[in-house]
Design a protein around this motif. Structure first.
Motif, PDB file in Angstrom:
ATOM      1  N   ALA A  46      10.621 -16.480-100.273  1.00 39.07           N
ATOM      2  CA  ALA A  46      11.153 -15.032-100.357  1.00 39.07           C
ATOM      3  C   ALA A  46      11.061 -13.800-100.204  1.00 39.07           C
ATOM      4  CB  ALA A  46      11.532 -15.399-102.256  1.00 39.07           C
ATOM      5  N   ASN A  47       9.048 -13.738-100.083  1.00 38.50           N
ATOM      6  CA  ASN A  47       8.871 -12.061 -99.645  1.00 38.50           C
ATOM      7  C   ASN A  47       9.419 -12.318 -98.283  1.00 38.50           C
ATOM      8  OD1 ASN A  47       8.102 -11.537-102.035  1.00 38.50           O
ATOM      9  ND2 ASN A  47       5.773 -12.663-101.697  1.00 38.50           N
ATOM     10  N   GLU A  48       9.286 -13.463 -97.252  1.00 39.06           N
ATOM     11  CA  GLU A  48       9.400 -12.726 -95.761  1.00 39.06           C
ATOM     12  C   GLU A  48      10.775 -12.818 -95.971  1.00 39.06           C
ATOM     13  OE1 GLU A  48       7.875 -12.426 -92.346  1.00 39.06           O
ATOM     14  OE2 GLU A  48       5.875 -12.620 -94.120  1.00 39.06           O
ATOM     15  N   LYS A  58       9.549  -5.753-107.319  1.00 41.52           N
ATOM     16  CA  LYS A  58       7.927  -5.581-106.188  1.00 41.52           C
ATOM     17  C   LYS A  58       8.670  -4.690-105.857  1.00 41.52           C
ATOM     18  CE  LYS A  58       9.273 -10.488-104.577  1.00 41.52           C
ATOM     19  NZ  LYS A  58       8.099 -11.085-104.895  1.00 41.52           N
ATOM     20  N   VAL A  59       7.254  -4.085-104.874  1.00 45.61           N
ATOM     21  CA  VAL A  59       7.379  -2.294-104.592  1.00 45.61           C
ATOM     22  C   VAL A  59       7.033  -2.791-102.830  1.00 45.61           C
ATOM     23  CG1 VAL A  59       5.929  -0.768-104.494  1.00 45.61           C
ATOM     24  CG2 VAL A  59       6.441  -1.335-106.529  1.00 45.61           C
ATOM     25  N   LEU A  60       8.119  -2.239-102.853  1.00 41.56           N
ATOM     26  CA  LEU A  60       8.386  -1.987-101.090  1.00 41.56           C
ATOM     27  C   LEU A  60       8.236  -0.764-100.572  1.00 41.56           C
ATOM     28  CD1 LEU A  60      10.963  -4.489 -99.706  1.00 41.56           C
ATOM     29  CD2 LEU A  60       8.181  -5.165-100.648  1.00 41.56           C
ATOM     30  N   GLU A  61       7.192  -0.089 -99.461  1.00 43.98           N
ATOM     31  CA  GLU A  61       7.324   0.552 -99.016  1.00 43.98           C
ATOM     32  C   GLU A  61       7.726   0.933 -97.728  1.00 43.98           C
ATOM     33  OE1 GLU A  61       3.282   3.346 -98.685  1.00 43.98           O
ATOM     34  OE2 GLU A  61       3.570   2.056 -96.866  1.00 43.98           O
ATOM     35  N   VAL A  62       8.423   1.293 -96.899  1.00 47.95           N
ATOM     36  CA  VAL A  62       9.229   1.754 -96.300  1.00 47.95           C
ATOM     37  C   VAL A  62       9.016   3.336 -94.803  1.00 47.95           C
ATOM     38  CG1 VAL A  62      11.988   2.059 -95.394  1.00 47.95           C
ATOM     39  CG2 VAL A  62      10.434   0.454 -97.403  1.00 47.95           C
ATOM     40  N   THR A  63       9.021   2.313 -93.673  1.00 45.79           N
ATOM     41  CA  THR A  63       8.717   3.905 -93.332  1.00 45.79           C
ATOM     42  C   THR A  63       9.384   3.747 -91.756  1.00 45.79           C
ATOM     43  OG1 THR A  63       6.280   3.173 -92.786  1.00 45.79           O
ATOM     44  CG2 THR A  63       7.167   4.855 -90.952  1.00 45.79           C
ATOM     45  N   GLY A  64       9.822   4.964 -91.557  1.00 45.92           N
ATOM     46  CA  GLY A  64      10.975   5.584 -90.358  1.00 45.92           C
ATOM     47  C   GLY A  64      11.989   5.440 -90.777  1.00 45.92           C
ATOM     48  N   ALA A  65      12.687   5.150 -92.257  1.00 46.05           N
ATOM     49  CA  ALA A  65      14.366   5.339 -92.931  1.00 46.05           C
ATOM     50  C   ALA A  65      14.248   6.512 -93.959  1.00 46.05           C
ATOM     51  CB  ALA A  65      14.084   4.670 -93.947  1.00 46.05           C
ATOM     52  N   THR A  66      15.437   6.895 -94.008  1.00 48.86           N
ATOM     53  CA  THR A  66      15.686   8.424 -94.299  1.00 48.86           C
ATOM     54  C   THR A  66      16.026   8.287 -96.012  1.00 48.86           C
ATOM     55  OG1 THR A  66      18.185   8.501 -93.693  1.00 48.86           O
ATOM     56  CG2 THR A  66      16.479   9.581 -92.027  1.00 48.86           C
ATOM     57  N   VAL A 112       8.807  -2.200 -92.838  1.00 45.72           N
ATOM     58  CA  VAL A 112       8.504  -2.408 -94.426  1.00 45.72           C
ATOM     59  C   VAL A 112       6.975  -3.706 -95.085  1.00 45.72           C
ATOM     60  CG1 VAL A 112      10.723  -4.284 -96.056  1.00 45.72           C
ATOM     61  CG2 VAL A 112      10.584  -2.253 -94.312  1.00 45.72           C
ATOM     62  N   LEU A 113       6.067  -2.656 -96.095  1.00 41.52           N
ATOM     63  CA  LEU A 113       5.649  -3.453 -96.299  1.00 41.52           C
ATOM     64  C   LEU A 113       5.938  -3.482 -97.958  1.00 41.52           C
ATOM     65  CD1 LEU A 113       2.522  -4.701 -95.778  1.00 41.52           C
ATOM     66  CD2 LEU A 113       1.676  -1.923 -96.691  1.00 41.52           C
ATOM     67  N   LEU A 114       5.791  -4.930 -98.291  1.00 40.02           N
ATOM     68  CA  LEU A 114       5.454  -4.851 -99.568  1.00 40.02           C
ATOM     69  C   LEU A 114       3.861  -4.896 -99.961  1.00 40.02           C
ATOM     70  CD1 LEU A 114       6.296  -6.609-101.795  1.00 40.02           C
ATOM     71  CD2 LEU A 114       5.732  -9.144-101.322  1.00 40.02           C
ATOM     72  N   LYS A 115       3.835  -4.142-101.222  1.00 37.04           N
ATOM     73  CA  LYS A 115       2.946  -3.174-101.770  1.00 37.04           C
ATOM     74  C   LYS A 115       2.728  -3.879-103.024  1.00 37.04           C
ATOM     75  CE  LYS A 115       1.143  -0.035-100.987  1.00 37.04           C
ATOM     76  NZ  LYS A 115       0.227   0.707-100.004  1.00 37.04           N
ATOM     77  N   SER A 116       3.462  -4.445-103.884  1.00 38.16           N
ATOM     78  CA  SER A 116       2.787  -5.168-104.425  1.00 38.16           C
ATOM     79  C   SER A 116       4.151  -6.102-105.566  1.00 38.16           C
ATOM     80  CB  SER A 116       2.364  -3.971-105.910  1.00 38.16           C
ATOM     81  OG  SER A 116       3.735  -3.023-106.780  1.00 38.16           O
ATOM     82  N   GLY A 117       3.526  -7.314-106.011  1.00 37.10           N
ATOM     83  CA  GLY A 117       4.326  -8.007-106.870  1.00 37.10           C
ATOM     84  C   GLY A 117       4.765  -9.528-106.277  1.00 37.10           C
ATOM     85  N   GLY A 169      18.292  -1.163 -90.628  1.00 40.70           N
ATOM     86  CA  GLY A 169      18.164  -0.674 -89.351  1.00 40.70           C
ATOM     87  C   GLY A 169      16.988  -0.618 -88.909  1.00 40.70           C
ATOM     88  N   LEU A 170      15.634  -1.062 -88.868  1.00 37.09           N
ATOM     89  CA  LEU A 170      14.196  -0.881 -88.855  1.00 37.09           C
ATOM     90  C   LEU A 170      13.263  -2.102 -88.381  1.00 37.09           C
ATOM     91  CD1 LEU A 170      13.412   1.012 -91.619  1.00 37.09           C
ATOM     92  CD2 LEU A 170      13.366   2.128 -89.601  1.00 37.09           C
ATOM     93  N   ALA A 171      12.793  -2.612 -87.542  1.00 37.67           N
ATOM     94  CA  ALA A 171      11.304  -3.142 -87.581  1.00 37.67           C
ATOM     95  C   ALA A 171      11.597  -4.202 -88.208  1.00 37.67           C
ATOM     96  CB  ALA A 171      10.171  -2.832 -86.232  1.00 37.67           C
ATOM     97  N   LYS A 172      11.172  -5.440 -88.706  1.00 39.82           N
ATOM     98  CA  LYS A 172      10.788  -5.596 -89.934  1.00 39.82           C
ATOM     99  C   LYS A 172       8.875  -5.364 -90.184  1.00 39.82           C
ATOM    100  CE  LYS A 172       9.161  -9.809 -91.608  1.00 39.82           C
ATOM    101  NZ  LYS A 172       8.393 -11.165 -91.367  1.00 39.82           N
TER     102      LYS A 172
END
Length: 98
Positions: A50-52, A80-88, A69-74, A63-66
């Motif tokens: 499910a996390n994957e 769950k808390v995700l950290e996303v790089t490159g999105a507006t 997106v990083l699973l930070k907690s949960g 529209g980002l590379a996998k």
């Protein structure tokens, strides 16, 4: 732009707070769930599947590379808390609007 389910850091990273429902019939965004965005996942909550699936779904939806997106907690929680790089912030906010 301020939504309580996501925050934009000074370095441009965006933190998403999500409520996950694994084992659903299909993977989709289900709207708001309190202070989180609810996502239904078709993947079962077994062996990290499910996390994957969540990381892949969020990346594809934005529209980002996998790897953006990083699973930070949960890891074992529905919340769950995700950290996303490159999105507006606008792109992230549209997740609820679409």
């Amino acid at each position: 732009m301020s939504e309580d389910w996501f925050r934009v850091a000074n370095d441009g990273h965006i933190t998403l707070t999500l409520h996950i429902q694994p084992g659903a019939k299909k993977t989709e965004i289900a709207g708001r769930h309190g202070d989180a965005l609810k996502i239904r996942l078709a993947a079962p909550p077994v062996d990290g599947k499910a996390n994957e699936a969540l990381l892949r779904f969020v990346a594809e939806t934005l529209g980002l590379a996998k790897s953006a997106v990083l699973l930070k907690s949960g890891q074992t929680s529905r919340r769950k808390v995700l950290e996303v790089t490159g999105a507006t912030a606008a792109a992230v906010a549209r997740l609820v609007a679409d």
